[in-house]
Design a protein around this motif. Structure first.
Motif, PDB file in Angstrom:
ATOM      1  N   THR A  14       0.808  -1.211   0.000  1.00 43.90           N
ATOM      2  CA  THR A  14       0.000   0.000   0.000  1.00 43.90           C
ATOM      3  C   THR A  14       0.844   1.265   0.000  1.00 43.90           C
ATOM      4  N   ALA A  15       2.148   1.118  -0.070  1.00 46.19           N
ATOM      5  CA  ALA A  15       2.989   2.314  -0.121  1.00 46.19           C
ATOM      6  C   ALA A  15       3.115   2.874  -1.538  1.00 46.19           C
ATOM      7  N   ASP A  42       6.148   8.877   4.359  1.00 50.19           N
ATOM      8  CA  ASP A  42       4.772   8.388   4.448  1.00 50.19           C
ATOM      9  C   ASP A  42       4.705   6.993   5.058  1.00 50.19           C
ATOM     10  N   ASP A  43       3.503   6.633   5.410  1.00 47.66           N
ATOM     11  CA  ASP A  43       3.094   5.260   5.731  1.00 47.66           C
ATOM     12  C   ASP A  43       3.487   4.797   7.123  1.00 47.66           C
ATOM     13  N   HIS A  98      -1.993  10.752   6.877  1.00 45.85           N
ATOM     14  CA  HIS A  98      -1.963  10.015   5.613  1.00 45.85           C
ATOM     15  C   HIS A  98      -3.242   9.179   5.481  1.00 45.85           C
ATOM     16  N   HIS A 102      -5.216   4.193   4.554  1.00 46.02           N
ATOM     17  CA  HIS A 102      -4.503   4.243   3.274  1.00 46.02           C
ATOM     18  C   HIS A 102      -5.439   4.010   2.093  1.00 46.02           C
ATOM     19  N   HIS A 195       9.401   7.083   1.941  1.00 48.00           N
ATOM     20  CA  HIS A 195       8.567   6.164   2.732  1.00 48.00           C
ATOM     21  C   HIS A 195       9.400   5.559   3.852  1.00 48.00           C
TER      22      HIS A 195
HETATM   23 ZN   LIG Z   1       1.237   5.864   1.448  1.00 45.17          ZN
END
Ligand SMILES: [Zn+2]
Length: 265
Positions: A14-15, A42-43, A98, A102, A195
């Protein structure tokens, strides 16, 4: 083509970044810094690499921005997640949202989007006593209507990126380091997507790029666009039975998974 892409996305981590057409995203979204250089991660999977990331930046006198999920790789209320977010915040790094699970914002209803935003807001108020101003849409998926909606109903600023490090699309550490070196040396503002779920993004890339910024200071997104860090600050909460992900809806929408949603809601 698009269906193939959607299927590919649905079967990968999902990144995966996917930036929508910039022309579709209105003028309110932020795509770059006004000045200086900001690195964003992110994530949030902070229980593994988040504290290391914070220490690398803090020890070099720099700041960065984390865009945190509520329930993606981990539940935001897990104690090690809570402590990692509190640690980053205590060192002055910026915490943004974020989304809760997701989900692709263009592929969910407005009601689901409310849930994606409000559940993270609730968690960050409890954990660090703030309402975040900045939202990084998963996959970069937030069209002009989505950007306007988040601005008008939630006061949020949507933050995209000027440059993608490529870390979640398979770029090697050397490629990422070379890209960041090139951007660091061109004298222009940059807002870079990274990420923190990738070990190499944290443990190999970050120590290698720090010397590129000797003599200047990496900033948060808020600083490089001359805006406030948070919509409001209050007092953080004390853990109780509401600090859980188990009773909160998780939406697994990837780009293109619900093509009727973005236009209809
Ligand atoms: Zn993401």
């Amino acid at each position: 083509m698009f269906n193939t892409l959607a299927i590919a996305l649905a079967t990968t981590a999902t990144a995966w970044p996917l930036l929508s057409s910039r022309q579709d995203q209105g003028s309110a979204a932020v795509f770059n810094c006004s000045h200086d250089f900001a690195l964003t991660y992110d994530d949030g999977r902070p229980y593994i690499y988040g504290n290391e990331l914070t220490d690398y930046f803090s020890n070099a006198g720099h700041l960065y921005t984390r865009f945190i999920n509520g329930n993606n790789w981990r539940c935001i209320y897990d104690e090690d997640m809570v402590q990692s977010i509190q640690y980053s915040h205590s060192k002055g790094h910026l915490i943004g949202s974020h989304g809760w699970s997701h989900a692709s914002f263009n592929d969910i209803t407005r009601e689901q989007l409310d849930s994606e935003i409000e559940q993270v807001d609730e968690a960050l108020m409890k954990i660090i006593g703030v309402t975040t101003k900045y939202v990084r849409p998963p996959y970069g998926s937030c069209d002009a209507g989505c950007v306007d909606y988040l601005q008008n109903t939630k006061g949020k600023t949507v933050v995209q990126w000027s440059d993608d490090s490529g870390d979640s699309a398979g770029a090697s550490s050397d490629q990422v380091i070379n890209s960041i070196q090139k951007w660091a040396n061109d004298g222009a503002p940059h807002l870079v997507l990274d990420h923190e779920v990738h070990q190499s993004s944290v443990e190999t890339v970050v120590p290698a790029i720090m010397p590129f910024f000797d003599g200047r200071v990496l900033t948060t997104v808020a600083q490089c666009i001359d805006d406030a860090s948070y919509l409001q600050t209050g007092s953080l909460g004390v853990r109780d039975e509401t600090w859980t992900c188990s009773d909160k809806p998780t939406i697994k929408a990837t780009p293109g998974s619900n093509p009727d949603a973005s236009g209809g809601y």
